[in-house]
Design an enzyme around this catalytic site. Structure first.
Site, PDB file in Angstrom:
ATOM      1  N   SER A  73      49.174  18.226  31.671  1.00 45.55           N
ATOM      2  CA  SER A  73      48.290  19.050  30.890  1.00 45.55           C
ATOM      3  C   SER A  73      46.919  18.246  31.331  1.00 45.55           C
ATOM      4  O   SER A  73      46.355  18.455  32.617  1.00 45.55           O
ATOM      5  CB  SER A  73      48.471  18.704  29.558  1.00 45.55           C
ATOM      6  OG  SER A  73      47.560  19.833  28.547  1.00 45.55           O
ATOM      7  N   ASP A 119      52.188  24.806  30.100  1.00 43.86           N
ATOM      8  CA  ASP A 119      51.625  23.313  29.818  1.00 43.86           C
ATOM      9  C   ASP A 119      52.781  22.428  30.235  1.00 43.86           C
ATOM     10  O   ASP A 119      53.880  22.353  29.604  1.00 43.86           O
ATOM     11  CB  ASP A 119      51.059  23.232  28.610  1.00 43.86           C
ATOM     12  CG  ASP A 119      50.336  21.991  28.279  1.00 43.86           C
ATOM     13  OD1 ASP A 119      50.766  20.704  28.792  1.00 43.86           O
ATOM     14  OD2 ASP A 119      49.057  22.162  27.611  1.00 43.86           O
TER      15      ASP A 119
END
Length: 510
Positions: free
Chosen positions: A161, A354
């Site tokens: 991320s 993500d």
């Protein structure tokens, strides 16, 4: 065992002599030898000779050392007593360790030299793992500043991320121009990194916004020849962790996650959408917690294997940061389409999202990559950065359930880390485009937090040797030739807002 030995010695200086500490660390690291690439470790290490496997012949010695040190370094609670007991073990094993070291070097004389054996045992690489957490991750800039001040340049970076965004920037060139990266980070705005929903999806998952990091960072990751930088172009080895949504789970998702064109019916693609945590974004963020489940997603490491080494850096970081249902990324590079198609087919996934949903602080994945030969040497110090954990702060409380779910992953990752820096305070995770003053505060917080870790990492990275005749010179990094454009050119291409209207407009997307 080595980690506890080092920590006990820091807490109780003077119990062990420098020689005793050095030889105990050598004893432990020698015992765990299994596979390694001769020549890859130590000052100016080089790759290309292939692995040597010594695990089978080391098994009996490893068991003996582990049994002898288990009591002092795993069971004994009192620090001074533990160190004295470890010293006594060293006295009983020293002569046999000398015999084991010479015998191993003689058996493999055609594969590696005693100096190369000592380099593998005595020199650790610094592996830095950067976790996810949205805007809270801006503290990592200050953390990296402190590491660099201490001369601890990471040898390998892994990120999920926002950690993949920060890791990709830090890995871009050597020496790391950290102050220029701070200046670059201060140019971020919502208008530059977020856009309206895309109408079609191919590899990503639908979201309220499209993620424009690839556009914002285009100049940063463009080579002088005009081509986008690939993962292999980075000066520091770097891997980004993404999550693949399993096909069966993807088929069970609500239609709004699978069919981006439905957004048109809701008229959410009109321009001039304000940024903020409105009802739609808040609902999607809560729904994203459902993806934090190994039955829904699987971790995919992008960067170090034959399939993904040529992925664009900006695409790897963007997919790793694409919060399911909130941020949507699709590559703009036609050359990436067949690579991404193959990645999805090879992993049997239907979308890439993500990486934090699969492993937010992926220390275990970093350890596995080192074990599998990412750097050649298998001797490493694992330093993890975690900015997304439950904090009793009004800016973070509404995300506490998601943070708690993420922290359950740490049960799996914690045993693989030598030290975890849990940053607090941090900026709000939803503050993706902080003001210049906020970035300065975040850098200060990060710098101060990592400062406490420096004694531990310094002790673990201290070179060790067995034979007094061996050199103890610290490793010297040989800087890789950078293919990145100079930061002066990158910063000069950034157009700062000229007036109050442009500063206000940057809070909106079009």
């Amino acid at each position: 065992m080595e980690n506890r030995l080092v920590r006990l010695n820091l807490a109780n200086p003077g119990v062990l002599s420098a020689e005793q500490l050095r030889k105990l660390r050598y004893l432990i690291n020698f015992a765990k030898l299994s596979d390694f690439e001769p020549g890859a470790a130590g000052p100016g290490g080089t790759r290309g000779r292939g692995d040597v496997s010594v695990g089978a012949e080391q098994a009996a010695w490893q068991l003996r050392v582990a049994d002898a040190l288990h009591g002092p370094l795993r069971e004994e609670k009192h620090g001074v007593t533990a160190l004295r007991a470890a010293s006594a073990v060293l006295g009983t094993l020293a002569d046999d360790q000398d015999v084991q070291r010479r015998a191993l070097a003689e058996r493999h004389a055609s594969r590696f030299s005693p100096a190369e054996l000592d380099a593998e045992v005595g020199h650790k690489k610094l592996v830095t793992v950067l976790g996810g957490g949205g805007g809270a991750g801006f503290v990592y800039i200050g953390g990296m500043q402190r590491l660099l001040e201490a001369g601890q340049v990471p040898d390998y970076l892994v990120g999920s991320s926002i950690g993949s965004v920060m890791g990709s920037v830090m890995a871009r060139s050597l020496p790391v121009p950290i102050e220029e990266y701070v200046a670059w980070a201060k140019t971020v705005s919502y208008r530059s990194i977020l856009g309206p929903e895309q109408l079609r999806r191919r590899h990503g998952l639908t979201g309220v916004f499209s993620l424009r990091f690839d556009l914002f960072a285009e100049a940063l990751f463009t080579r002088p020849d005009g081509e986008q930088m690939r993962m292999t172009d980075l000066a520091i080895p770097f891997d980004a962790v993404v999550a693949g949504v399993r096909r069966q789970s993807f088929a069970a998702l609500p239609a709004k996650f699978r069919h981006q064109e439905l957004a048109v019916l809701k008229l959410r693609t009109l321009p001039f959408l304000p940024i903020g945590v409105g009802p739609e974004v808040a609902a999607r963020l809560w729904q994203a917690a459902a993806f934090i489940d190994s039955r829904v997603v699987k971790a995919i490491v992008v960067g170090g294997d034959d399939l993904t080494r040529n992925v664009n850096v900006v695409d790897a970081a963007s997919f790793s940061s694409a919060i399911p249902g909130v941020l949507h990324h699709e590559t703009r590079d036609p050359q990436m389409l067949p690579i991404l198609d193959e990645v999805m087919a090879a992993n049997d996934v239907a979308a890439i999202v993500d990486g934090g949903t699969a492993s937010n602080v992926p220390v275990e994945l970093a350890w596995k990559r080192i074990r599998d030969g990412r750097l050649g040497t298998r001797n490493a110090c694992y330093l993890a950065f975690d900015c997304f954990h439950p904090q009793w702060d009004p800016r973070h409380l509404w995300l506490a359930p998601i943070a708690q779910a993420i922290q359950l992953q740490m049960v799996r990752n914690l045993p693989y880390s030598d030290h975890i820096v849990r940053f607090s305070p941090t900026l709000s995770p939803v503050n993706l485009a902080p003001s210049r003053a906020s970035i300065d505060r975040a850098c200060s917080w990060g710098h101060k937090r990592v400062d406490k870790a420096i004694p531990i990492t310094s002790a673990l990275l201290q070179p060790i040797w067995w034979d007094e005749a061996a050199t103890a010179d610290p490793p010297r990094r040989v800087a890789a030739a950078s293919v990145a454009s100079p930061m002066s050119e990158v910063l000069s291409a950034v157009a700062p807002p000229r007036n109050k209207f442009e500063r206000w407009r940057n809070r909106y997307i079009t």
